[in-house]
Every structure is written in C-alpha cells, then in structure tokens.
Scaffold this active site. Structure first.
Site, short mmCIF file in Angstrom:
data_model
loop_
_atom_site.label_atom_id
_atom_site.label_comp_id
_atom_site.label_asym_id
_atom_site.label_seq_id
_atom_site.Cartn_x
_atom_site.Cartn_y
_atom_site.Cartn_z
CE LYS A 247 -4.33 1.76 1.79
NZ LYS A 247 -4.12 3.15 2.20
NE ARG B 268 -10.24 7.65 -3.42
CZ ARG B 268 -10.86 8.05 -2.32
NH1 ARG B 268 -10.51 9.19 -1.75
NH2 ARG B 268 -11.82 7.33 -1.80
#
Ligand code: IVH
Length: 680
Positions: A123, A144
């Site tokens: 991650k 995003r």
C-alpha cells in the site's frame, strides 16, 4: 516546405530510443545506458525539435519540462468512481485470517473448498491518480478528489518520468490506469537538502511533498520535484480484452511500459496472506519508499464482481497495516547525554508515546544544528518517528501548538557530567566534552561498549552495574574489570554473592575472544566491527596493529586516511597502550582468526566488490560478510580495480560509474549464485 525525410526519421529514432531507455530505467529498473549517454540523445532530440518546431509533438519525451501557469485546477468527473479500501484494524496475523474467512463466507465456501487465490501488494503512501490513455497516448491525469470528481492535473503529471506519455505495444483504444504518485525516501531527503540550502521550507514527509507537488498550478514547480509512480489497478477501458485475473492485469500494464512494483505476490489462503504481511513487515524499513501497509485483493476478476461493493469500498479488497511509525507527543525537557567519544547529544525527554511497537520516552536530537534546523523548543508538540530498530527521532515540530511558556534549547558550555569545557571545532557539527576518560560518562560508555555483545560479550555487565563500578571508582579502565573479585563486587548495592560470582565467571569467559572483537572492543574512533575484522585479518596480531603507521594502515581494505589517523592516534596515546598491555597480561587471548579455511577456488576469492543500493533481502553488512567469507574484498568506491558491483534498488552514482567502466553488475540473486558456486 517539406522536411527532409532523414530528419523526420532521426527524430523518430531518437524518440523510440529514449522511450526504450525510460522503460528500462523506470519500469524494468535495469538501466542500460549511462546518464551521460541518455543526456546526449535527449539534447540531440531537443535541438532538432527547436530547429524544426513543426516536429514537436505533445508525446515527445522532451515535452515533460512543465511550465505554463493555470488559474485553477479543473474538475474531472471520473468515468468510474475511484474507490477507497477498507482498513483492517487488527495489525496482527489475525487481520489476514479475518479477511480470508470473511471472503470465504461471502463466497459461500465450506471448509473443504480449496484456498482462495489472492494478490498481495504494497500500500503505497502517496496520492491516488487516474491516468487516461486514448490510442496509447496520455490524454488526462486526474486526482481522486472525493472519488466521483477529481482535479485535472495533466500538465503536472506529464513532468513525471515514471509515467509514460505513450504506451508500448498494442495499446487499447481507451484505458484508465490507476496508481499512486509517491516519492522515494532518498529523493525526498535530497530534495529537502536542496530546499534547505536554498533557504526554502522543507517538507515534513514524502507523502505531503508528493501531494503538494501534484496539486500545483505551475507545472514547472512539479517538474522540480522528484516524483515516482506505481500502477495498481484499472478504471474504465474500451477496445481491450482484459485478462481475467488482477495479477495478469498488472503484468499487462507492465508490458504497456507502466511501472508496477515487483513486490506483488499471488498467494493462496490466509497462510499466504500472513506470510506476505510478515515478509514485507520485516523488509519495510529497507524499501526505498514508505508504505502504509499492504493490500490484499481477491485475484479473480469474476469473483471480484460477484463480491461487489459496500458503499465506497469493494468487498474484495482490504488494507492490512503495520504498527504506526510516527506519533505526536510533547517534549518535556531536553537533556544533554555524553557519549563514549565525549560527544554531547541533546536528547528529548518525551511524554511517553506508543510508536513503532514500543513505548518511547526519549528521542535523539543529534546535535546543536539539528535542534536549530528543526526549531525544537522545550514544551513543543512534536512528531516522533521510530522505524524498525532505529533510534527514535523527532521528525518535526507542530509549531501551531507551541505553548506560551516554551523555551529554546542552548548547548551548555561545560560537560554536564564532569564539568570539563565543551568545545565544538569549527568544521564539526558535534560539541565534545574535553574530559576524556576523566569524565565518568565517557568511562561508563567505553566500558559498556567494551562489554557489549558484539565486542567482548561480558554477560550481565549492564548500565546499572557499570554506573556503580564507575561511581565507586572500582573500575577505571577495561583492564580493571579483570581484577574484580567476588568480594569487592558483593559489596555493591543489589549485588548478591550469586550474581557477583556469575559476573566474575562471565568476565573470565570473555578472556577467550577473537582479535577482531578485541580491536572493536577498544572503542577506537571510526573503527566499527567490519573495520576491526579487516584489521585483524590484515595484521594477525595486536602488536602489529598498534605499531602500524598511517601509511601501513591505509593498505588495509576499507581503511581510508581518516580511519587510519584515528587508529594511529589511539595507539600513540601511552594510556591506551598501557590498557592493551594490561588486558593481555590479564590473560585475554585470541582464537586463530586467519585459521578459517577460505575456498581459493571460489569465483569470489580475491575479487573486489562494491555494494550499492538496497538489496531485497540481505542487509549490506550481511552481504559484505558473505563476500568476505568467500575471500572477497568489499570496497566503498568503484574504480577500474573493482570486479563486481552489486546493485540493489535505488542504486545511484556507483552503478552509473560501473556501467561507464564496464564493471560487471550483479543483483542480489546474482551475488548469491556467485558465492554459492560449487567449487569442490
Ligand atoms: S486499490 C478498489 N491498491 O489506497 C480499491 N490502492 O484507500 C482501489 N493505495 O487512495 C484502490 N496502494 O491510492 C489499491 N496497491 C494498492 C494501493 C492503493 C495505495 C491507495 C489508493 C487509495 C487508497 C485506498
């Protein structure tokens, strides 16, 4: 007027070659040309495009420089929403078991059913980005945002060399590639050094630096930030027969020339997840970039679809974290500690905080300049970091929380332990106590070092005991340890006869040691374990080390002028020679160091190696030890005499130099193969 065909084809050839080199460097992590050669090609292309502006095209590798200032970042509605991942709060192995049993339940699998196939990934700790490619060309890059609507940051992302402007091979009509913009630790450190040198503000962590760099209105600013990119998934696509497993999607992206982290594994069942979590947890601090945990995804895209979503999070993925390495706390006081060589180290006393898996109460502030640079005051709220076994550190001050009664720190003019003058030489960062072994603190540290596990290994001689022995003036030098009797020890506080006799036995046992350990134990400045080993191997006995001059010392591998000077100065001091003689007289003796049989037929025998970059598994010390065990030498710099350069991730100028000189380059696997070559 039409342009000559020869110029057009030269421009095309240059673009293709440069793109190939970009792919080798950023995607395959295997550069095949030197920086100088790359620059030469790049400048040739730039010159041709300048001369013939009609040839410039937005996908040329030269069009990454940035520039042009926007009034605002335009909103972008994502064709497919950008989701987030549920985080598993249980950081133990149980976190992986829980996810696996949840998936099995959701899929209706009973105990007999085979293990579920997962892909496990890192991650990355940066900023999510959606890269839209149309007919293989980067058409749009968007953040995003809230998941539905992001911001158009195309000009900024175009400056990032890890992001291909053009996909390789047979690119789909439309493909949206999702991934993370991040910053490598070494790039971050270098950037902060540059910022500081230029008197500009420094960044708190790589994540913030990356996010700030992407959300710039001036892409020229972004171009100056060393950003990297890894892909981890897909958005919308058209005109492409996508593979049926996520792992195969990532492989396909890699073939398109998009960087994908090598640290991804297809694993089976909870056992596979746990193994990955542990493996990465163990290597976490050696990765060239920070991570925020690992991600598990159900590998089959069909099963992913079957599992579906829960509001903003897919059911088929989870993030599994590690203990936090950064926390906030308050500086209660700043003390000054005296080290073995008299260095005065400002040390922050903290309100206890749980970070990196332990409760931390102290953090080093290194030296006076560091305290100034970070602007740390007593009373400040600070971010403390503890990564792996590294000593806890104050990363930054939360200036907004500085209380009215906060006080700045001042380095004392005298040693807090012995009152001797504290001096800081003009070109040194360190302030030192001038008391030498008169200073009880230096004496204590010297004794602790001498008794340490990797030195003389005297079990049971810890801080408390050393403090008592020094305060009571029973022990002044390491040699005094060998004069201790059970009776004198038993008089000390909290020392029963049993523990006294254990200690005497441990001291007795330590007499039988190796020359390398003994040299290391003496605590000569700049002589670490590996230099001690080299000295022992080279000279074979302590007398020869002690009488070697600076010139002779520099013949030893790894010993440069500074180290040679430290060694010569140490043995020039009559007091030090006396201690060594006393230790030998007390019966300290050495097992044969050179006796270990070295296989002279090993391909590593007599060869010089240089290690650079982070290796995936071995630490640098481990790799060096393995090389020495086979009779090889480890050197710090690359020259014509170097036989092999072992390059890990983030290898820098040494790798380039090796390529320039045509020195053989190995990765870790190649090194191990060479070292394990059967010769008998
Ligand atoms: S997959 C459907 N994979 O984590 C899940 N995300 O909360 C979509 N991230 O901001 C994301 N590494 O940028 C995925 N290997 C990885 C990731 C990753 C980092 C970030 C992502 C997003 C956040 C999700």
């Amino acid at each position: 007027m039409a342009l000559p065909e020869s110029i057009i084809s030269r421009v095309e050839a240059l673009r293709a070659t440069i793109e190939q080199h970009n792919n080798d460097y950023y995607v395959l992590d295997r550069p095949t040309v030197t920086d100088a050669e790359y620059d030469r090609l790049f400048h040739e292309l730039q010159a041709l495009e300048q001369e013939h502006p009609r040839l410039v095209s937005s996908h040329s590798p030269t069009q990454r420089v940035g520039g042009g200032v926007l009034a605002e970042l335009k909103p972008v509605v994502h064709a497919l929403p950008m989701l987030s991942i549920r985080t598993e709060t249980d950081i133990s192995d149980a976190g992986a078991f829980k996810f696996d049993s949840y998936i099995r339940r959701e899929l209706g699998l009973d105990e007999q059913a085979p293990p579920v196939e997962y892909i496990a990934e890192l991650k990355f700790d940066g900023l999510a980005i959606n890269l839209r490619y149309e007919d293989g060309r980067l058409a749009q890059a968007a953040t995003r945002g809230n998941g539905e609507v992001g911001e158009d940051v195309t000009p900024n992302v175009r400056t990032i060399r890890h992001v291909p402007l053009k996909l390789r091979g047979n690119a789909p009509q439309v493909i949206e590639i999702r991934g993370e913009i991040y910053m490598r630790r070494s790039d971050f450190d270098r950037m902060n050094e540059r910022q500081q040198a230029a008197g500009e503000k420094t960044f708190v962590n790589p994540r913030n630096a990356a996010a700030g760099a992407i959300r710039q209105l001036d892409s020229g600013m972004t171009a100056q930030r060393p950003l990297s990119f890894f892909a981890y998934g897909l958005g919308k696509f058209a005109g492409w027969r996508a593979p049926d497993r996520h792992s195969a999607v990532l492989d396909a992206l890699e073939k398109f020339g998009v960087p994908v982290s090598k640290d991804r594994n297809v694993v089976h069942g909870s056992q596979g997840l746990v193994a990955y979590h542990r493996d990465i947890g163990e290597r976490r601090d050696r990765l060239p970039f920070g991570i925020d945990g690992v991600v598990y995804k159900v590998n089959s895209l069909k099963l992913q679809q079957q599992l579906g979503f829960r509001t903003r999070e897919p059911r088929w993925a989870v993030a599994h974290k590690y203990p936090a390495q950064e926390e906030m706390t308050v500086i209660l006081n700043i003390d000054v500690q005296v080290g073995r060589t008299g260095a005065l180290t400002p040390t922050a006393r903290l309100r206890p905080v749980f970070v990196g898996g332990v409760t931390v109460t102290n953090a080093t502030l290194h030296n006076e300049d560091e305290v100034r640079r970070k602007d740390v005051w007593i009373g400040d709220t600070v971010i403390v970091r503890r990564a792996g076994d590294v000593i806890p550190e104050v990363v930054a001050v939360v200036v907004e929380r500085r209380p009215a009664d906060a006080r700045p720190f001042a380095m004392p003019a005298n040693c807090p332990e012995c009152g001797s003058a504290a001096v800081r030489l003009p070109d040194e960062a360190v302030t030192r106590c001038t008391g030498g072994l008169f200073c009880p603190a230096q004496r204590r540290q010297a004794l602790l070092h001498f008794a340490g596990r990797r030195a003389m290994d005297i079990e049971g001689l810890g801080e408390k005991l050393v403090e008592q022995l020094v305060t009571a003036n029973i022990v002044r030098t390491p040699a005094d340890l060998y004069k201790l009797g059970i009776a004198s020890l038993a008089e000390l506080d909290r020392m029963a006869e049993k523990s006294a006799s254990n200690l005497v036995a441990a001291i007795e046992k330590s007499k039988r040691t190796t020359l390398a350990r003994f040299i290391y134990a003496l605590g000569i400045r700049n002589v670490g374990e590996s230099t001690a080993q080299e000295l022992a191997r080279w000279f074979g006995n302590i007398g020869r080390v002690a009488s070697a001059d600076v010139h002779a010392l520099q013949q030893v591998p790894d010993v440069g002028p500074v180290v040679a000077q430290s060694i010569a100065e140490f043995f020039a001091e009559p007091h030090n020679r006396e201690v060594v003689e006393q230790l030998l007289a007390a019966g300290v003796s050495f097992a044969e160091t050179a006796a270990r049989e070295i296989d002279t037929a090993s391909p590593a025998y007599g060869k010089t190696f240089v290690l650079t970059g982070a290796l995936p598994r071995l630490t640098r010390d481990e790799a060096a030890q393995k090389i020495r065990d086979r009779g090889g030498k480890v050197s710090g710099s690359v020259s014509k005499k170097t036989h092999f350069v072992v390059a890990g991730e983030d290898a820098g100028s040494k790798l380039v130099k090796a390529q320039e000189l045509g020195v053989a380059i190995l990765d870790e696997a190649g090194l191990l193969k060479l070292l394990e070559a059967m010769t008998k």
